[in-house]
Scaffold this motif. Structure first.
Motif, PDB file in Angstrom:
ATOM      1  N   ASP A  38      -7.167 -10.724   1.770  1.00 12.67           N
ATOM      2  CA  ASP A  38      -7.506 -12.078   2.208  1.00 12.67           C
ATOM      3  C   ASP A  38      -6.572 -13.134   1.613  1.00 12.67           C
ATOM      4  OD1 ASP A  38      -9.568 -11.094   3.704  1.00 12.67           O
ATOM      5  OD2 ASP A  38     -11.131 -11.546   2.223  1.00 12.67           O
ATOM      6  N   GLU A  39      -5.871 -12.789   0.535  1.00 13.00           N
ATOM      7  CA  GLU A  39      -4.951 -13.734  -0.109  1.00 13.00           C
ATOM      8  C   GLU A  39      -3.563 -13.714   0.518  1.00 13.00           C
ATOM      9  OE1 GLU A  39      -4.811 -13.079  -4.317  1.00 13.00           O
ATOM     10  OE2 GLU A  39      -6.878 -12.337  -4.357  1.00 13.00           O
ATOM     11  N   ALA A  40      -3.304 -12.738   1.399  1.00 10.47           N
ATOM     12  CA  ALA A  40      -1.943 -12.503   1.884  1.00 10.47           C
ATOM     13  C   ALA A  40      -1.827 -12.721   3.380  1.00 10.47           C
ATOM     14  CB  ALA A  40      -1.509 -11.079   1.541  1.00 10.47           C
ATOM     15  N   ARG A  41      -0.593 -12.843   3.828  1.00 10.60           N
ATOM     16  CA  ARG A  41      -0.279 -12.935   5.251  1.00 10.60           C
ATOM     17  C   ARG A  41       0.626 -11.780   5.689  1.00 10.60           C
ATOM     18  NH1 ARG A  41      -3.884 -15.568   4.716  1.00 10.60           N
ATOM     19  NH2 ARG A  41      -4.261 -17.775   5.230  1.00 10.60           N
ATOM     20  N   LEU A  42       1.278 -11.141   4.718  1.00 14.53           N
ATOM     21  CA  LEU A  42       2.179 -10.026   4.989  1.00 14.53           C
ATOM     22  C   LEU A  42       1.727  -8.791   4.220  1.00 14.53           C
ATOM     23  CD1 LEU A  42       5.693 -11.739   4.644  1.00 14.53           C
ATOM     24  CD2 LEU A  42       4.386 -11.376   6.737  1.00 14.53           C
ATOM     25  N   ALA A  43       2.034  -7.626   4.786  1.00 10.26           N
ATOM     26  CA  ALA A  43       1.727  -6.361   4.104  1.00 10.26           C
ATOM     27  C   ALA A  43       2.837  -5.360   4.373  1.00 10.26           C
ATOM     28  CB  ALA A  43       0.390  -5.796   4.578  1.00 10.26           C
ATOM     29  N   VAL A  44       3.119  -4.536   3.364  1.00  9.17           N
ATOM     30  CA  VAL A  44       4.069  -3.433   3.498  1.00  9.17           C
ATOM     31  C   VAL A  44       3.314  -2.155   3.173  1.00  9.17           C
ATOM     32  CG1 VAL A  44       6.205  -2.407   2.662  1.00  9.17           C
ATOM     33  CG2 VAL A  44       6.017  -4.899   2.865  1.00  9.17           C
ATOM     34  N   VAL A  45       3.396  -1.203   4.080  1.00  9.86           N
ATOM     35  CA  VAL A  45       2.621   0.029   3.944  1.00  9.86           C
ATOM     36  C   VAL A  45       3.563   1.220   3.956  1.00  9.86           C
ATOM     37  CG1 VAL A  45       0.867   1.495   4.996  1.00  9.86           C
ATOM     38  CG2 VAL A  45       0.608  -0.996   5.042  1.00  9.86           C
TER      39      VAL A  45
ATOM     40  N   ASP B  11       8.079   2.295  -4.094  1.00  5.69           N
ATOM     41  CA  ASP B  11       8.743   1.704  -5.254  1.00  5.69           C
ATOM     42  C   ASP B  11       9.923   0.829  -4.827  1.00  5.69           C
ATOM     43  OD1 ASP B  11       6.961   2.955  -6.932  1.00  5.69           O
ATOM     44  OD2 ASP B  11       8.306   4.622  -7.440  1.00  5.69           O
ATOM     45  N   ALA B  12      10.672   1.293  -3.819  1.00  5.44           N
ATOM     46  CA  ALA B  12      11.811   0.516  -3.333  1.00  5.44           C
ATOM     47  C   ALA B  12      11.347  -0.810  -2.728  1.00  5.44           C
ATOM     48  CB  ALA B  12      12.590   1.325  -2.299  1.00  5.44           C
ATOM     49  N   LYS B  13      10.249  -0.775  -1.965  1.00 11.11           N
ATOM     50  CA  LYS B  13       9.724  -2.010  -1.373  1.00 11.11           C
ATOM     51  C   LYS B  13       9.168  -2.940  -2.448  1.00 11.11           C
ATOM     52  CE  LYS B  13      10.685  -0.463   2.690  1.00 11.11           C
ATOM     53  NZ  LYS B  13      11.925  -0.918   3.350  1.00 11.11           N
ATOM     54  N   ARG B  14       8.577  -2.347  -3.488  1.00 13.74           N
ATOM     55  CA  ARG B  14       8.061  -3.168  -4.590  1.00 13.74           C
ATOM     56  C   ARG B  14       9.204  -3.931  -5.259  1.00 13.74           C
ATOM     57  NH1 ARG B  14       3.571  -3.273  -7.676  1.00 13.74           N
ATOM     58  NH2 ARG B  14       2.753  -1.428  -6.599  1.00 13.74           N
TER      59      ARG B  14
ATOM     60  N   VAL C 210       3.983 -12.058  -5.205  1.00 14.61           N
ATOM     61  CA  VAL C 210       2.895 -11.538  -6.039  1.00 14.61           C
ATOM     62  C   VAL C 210       2.311 -10.348  -5.293  1.00 14.61           C
ATOM     63  CG1 VAL C 210       0.663 -12.012  -7.085  1.00 14.61           C
ATOM     64  CG2 VAL C 210       2.403 -13.817  -6.973  1.00 14.61           C
ATOM     65  N   ILE C 211       2.503  -9.145  -5.819  1.00 15.68           N
ATOM     66  CA  ILE C 211       2.106  -7.941  -5.107  1.00 15.68           C
ATOM     67  C   ILE C 211       0.646  -7.623  -5.404  1.00 15.68           C
ATOM     68  CG2 ILE C 211       2.547  -5.479  -4.824  1.00 15.68           C
ATOM     69  CD1 ILE C 211       5.464  -6.084  -5.562  1.00 15.68           C
ATOM     70  N   VAL C 212      -0.131  -7.447  -4.328  1.00 19.19           N
ATOM     71  CA  VAL C 212      -1.564  -7.175  -4.458  1.00 19.19           C
ATOM     72  C   VAL C 212      -1.907  -5.940  -3.641  1.00 19.19           C
ATOM     73  CG1 VAL C 212      -2.089  -9.618  -4.827  1.00 19.19           C
ATOM     74  CG2 VAL C 212      -2.194  -8.669  -2.507  1.00 19.19           C
TER      75      VAL C 212
ATOM     76  N   VAL D 228       0.854  -1.187   0.000  1.00 11.94           N
ATOM     77  CA  VAL D 228       0.000   0.000   0.000  1.00 11.94           C
ATOM     78  C   VAL D 228       0.889   1.236   0.000  1.00 11.94           C
ATOM     79  CG1 VAL D 228      -1.748   1.310   1.256  1.00 11.94           C
ATOM     80  CG2 VAL D 228      -1.831  -1.195   1.250  1.00 11.94           C
ATOM     81  N   GLY D 229       0.577   2.188  -0.892  1.00  8.32           N
ATOM     82  CA  GLY D 229       1.324   3.438  -0.903  1.00  8.32           C
ATOM     83  C   GLY D 229       1.926   3.728  -2.265  1.00  8.32           C
ATOM     84  N   GLU D 230       2.407   4.942  -2.426  1.00  8.58           N
ATOM     85  CA  GLU D 230       3.036   5.376  -3.662  1.00  8.58           C
ATOM     86  C   GLU D 230       4.297   6.163  -3.337  1.00  8.58           C
ATOM     87  OE1 GLU D 230       0.168   7.636  -5.784  1.00  8.58           O
ATOM     88  OE2 GLU D 230      -1.127   5.915  -6.246  1.00  8.58           O
ATOM     89  N   GLY D 231       5.079   6.431  -4.373  1.00  9.57           N
ATOM     90  CA  GLY D 231       6.275   7.227  -4.185  1.00  9.57           C
ATOM     91  C   GLY D 231       7.528   6.378  -4.092  1.00  9.57           C
TER      92      GLY D 231
END
Length: 256
Positions: free
Chosen positions: A48-55, A28-31, A40-42, A21-24
């Motif tokens: 519901d498909e994921a267990r981890l998130a980066v914000v 982009d570096a985390k992507r 697979v980035i969602v 989640v997020g832009e900038g």
């Protein structure tokens, strides 16, 4: 021993969904980091498909994702992080991760840069060669302790396969076999503080298969040895070693 701020682990992400989640620039570096790991980035709508998130720069989204049971990393907000992303030295398949628990990303990056200069480019090739040699090493050393000692001796500082030196594609098994030997090293203590051990003495303890020691040797010093090393309290000073590396620890004369 101080408590760790987090338990370092390596997570296999290939083909698995991770919410980003997020832009900038930060996002982009985390992507790029996640894509390199095969994730697979969602978006948040597929949480519901994921267990981890980066914000990145979206605290409300971080709280929503936490409420949905995801472990969340929030860029530059260590207090909100369930996990942190380390600075990485890539010598695939060898990966060295440097983390500070989110306290100082700049320090982690500086340590990574130092390690980049130290670790040879061919370290990954050495790992692959050792992997390919597993069956041959098992055949040459059917006894697990013997095999572990032989490999440890070859990988030790100055050994036939010292990981801090570049190596050609020669026969790994032959080099390990040639470097295997039984020996005794002596550590003579000058203080009760394990930090006063020389680098060589600390390395011997870390590599020892057997540690002999006098009863008055501090436990803190003995704990610098491998957990699976045999320990033997004795007043006798060993003169030879039947198996692998024996390290004898006693007080330097007049220092106790």
């Amino acid at each position: 021993m101080s408590d760790w701020p987090a338990l370092p682990i390596f997570v296999r992400l290939s083909g698995r969904a991770v919410v980003l989640v997020g832009e900038g620039e930060a996002a982009d570096a985390k992507r790029r980091l996640l894509e390199r790991a095969g994730a697979v980035i969602v978006g948040e709508d597929r949480a519901d498909e994921a267990r981890l998130a980066v914000v990145a720069d979206n605290e409300p989204a971080a709280h929503r994702l936490k409420q949905r049971g995801l472990l969340v990393n929030v860029v530059d907000r260590p207090a909100l992080c369930d996990f942190t992303l380390p600075a990485i030295v890539d010598r695939a398949p060898v990966l060295v991760a440097v983390g500070t628990g989110g306290v100082s990303a700049g320090l982690a990056a500086a340590v990574r840069q130092r390690l980049e200069a130290i670790l040879p480019a061919g370290l990954g090739r050495l790992a692959e060669a050792l992997h390919a040699a597993r069956d041959a090493l098992r055949a040459r050393y059917p006894d697990t302790p013997d095999r572990r000692r032989a490999i440890g001796a070859a990988l030790a500082s100055g050994g036939a396969l010292d990981p801090l030196r570049d190596h050609d594609s020669g026969d790994v098994v032959a080099r390990i076999t040639a470097g295997a030997s039984a020996r005794v090293e002596h550590v003579r203590l000058r203080s009760r503080d394990p930090d006063d051990l020389t680098l060589r003495e600390a390395r011997w303890l870390a590599q020892a298969d057997r540690v002999t020691h006098r009863d008055d040797v501090p436990t803190a010093v003995l704990d610098r040895a491998r957990a699976d090393a045999v320990r033997e309290g004795t007043d006798a000073v060993p003169v030879d070693s039947a198996d692998g590396l024996t390290v004898d620890v006693a007080w330097q004369e007049g220092a106790a």
